[in-house]
Design an enzyme around this catalytic site. Structure first.
Site, short mmCIF file in Angstrom:
data_model
loop_
_atom_site.label_atom_id
_atom_site.label_comp_id
_atom_site.label_asym_id
_atom_site.label_seq_id
_atom_site.Cartn_x
_atom_site.Cartn_y
_atom_site.Cartn_z
CD GLU A 143 -13.50 84.29 58.19
OE1 GLU A 143 -13.45 84.18 59.42
OE2 GLU A 143 -12.57 83.93 57.43
CD GLU A 240 -10.05 80.87 62.38
OE1 GLU A 240 -9.30 81.06 61.42
OE2 GLU A 240 -11.15 81.44 62.50
#
Length: 258
Positions: A143, A240
């Site tokens: 990520e 998220e």
């Protein structure tokens, strides 16, 4: 494809982690993700997933002190053995929980003169993780994180993710694409997802700025969700974000049709 997961590390925090599975199911989620599940045993998590008929899509390899302001685990040369131990722990969880993807947070380098060493260590650690997770049928993702919230993060853009993927060139290595982080870096997630959906293993979102639920910032979430739905992306899309109020009150976006 557009299928939503609830990130149980940020959503439903009104109750302890073990109770969040039912809370997510009660709000209509069919799948969940957890940043770091290790406060519960894998067997307890498996029981909750089975009880609620939920799928666990993703969790992360341990990142050491990253969320407390440190450099993390996956790129620091002196922590290589600890990273490998963390991967071994993750494998034990993965055999029981059977996620689609496992995420590795690259981490930070605070001394720019050492950046090359950190980048090389991260590449080596990605190879180690791929050798551990691929035999289980699990994709490895990594990520990019914005450098406003996390100064010194060694991968902070889509371009850097694509370059690293091309260099490693492994069929089981994909990107975890976090819309919030890329918006913070002034990127265009809609265009990127359209172009590179086949290289993305997992998508996460929060509105920007603020990292709250859709509708609280500048993200055109209806456009982005429509693009994900129409794209070649085959994974799940993870909520998220930090709810401004209660999690239940933050879920208006989920009730809309996309």
């Amino acid at each position: 494809m557009l299928r939503f997961t609830a990130n149980l590390s940020l959503l439903f925090t009104e109750v302890p982690l073990q109770q969040r599975f039912q809370a997510a199911k009660d709000q209509g989620f069919e799948a969940v993700e957890i940043q770091f599940p290790y406060e519960l045993s894998a067997d307890v998590i498996r029981q909750e997933l089975d009880k609620q008929q939920l799928k666990l899509v993703l969790f992360n390899v341990d990142a050491d002190d990253l969320l407390q302001g440190g450099e993390g685990l996956a790129a620091a040369p002196e922590k290589k053995q600890r990273f490998e131990q963390a991967v071994t722990e993750t494998v034990a969880y993965a055999k029981i929980l059977k996620p689609d993807v496992i995420n590795i947070l690259p981490g930070r380098c605070f001394d720019t003169s050492l950046l090359g060493d950190y980048q090389q260590t991260f590449k080596e650690n990605l190879h180690f993780a791929l050798e551990a997770f691929s035999p289980l049928g699990i994709k490895t993702v990594f990520e990019a994180v914005n450098t406003v919230d996390m100064p010194g993060f060694i991968i902070s853009s889509s371009e850097k993710m694509l370059a690293l993927m091309a260099e490693i060139n492994h069929p089981d290595l994909l990107m975890q694409y976090d819309i919030y982080h890329m918006l913070m870096m002034q990127e265009d997630p809609a265009n990127f997802i359209q172009q590179y959906a086949d290289k993305i293993g997992h998508i996460q979102f929060a509105d920007c700025p603020g990292r709250h639920q859709p509708g609280t910032g500048n993200m055109d979430y209806m456009q982005i969700f429509s693009i994900i739905k129409a794209s070649a992306y085959q994974g799940w899309t993870g909520a998220e974000y930090n709810p401004l109020d209660s999690t239940k009150a933050s879920l208006d976006w989920l009730k809309k049709e996309y």
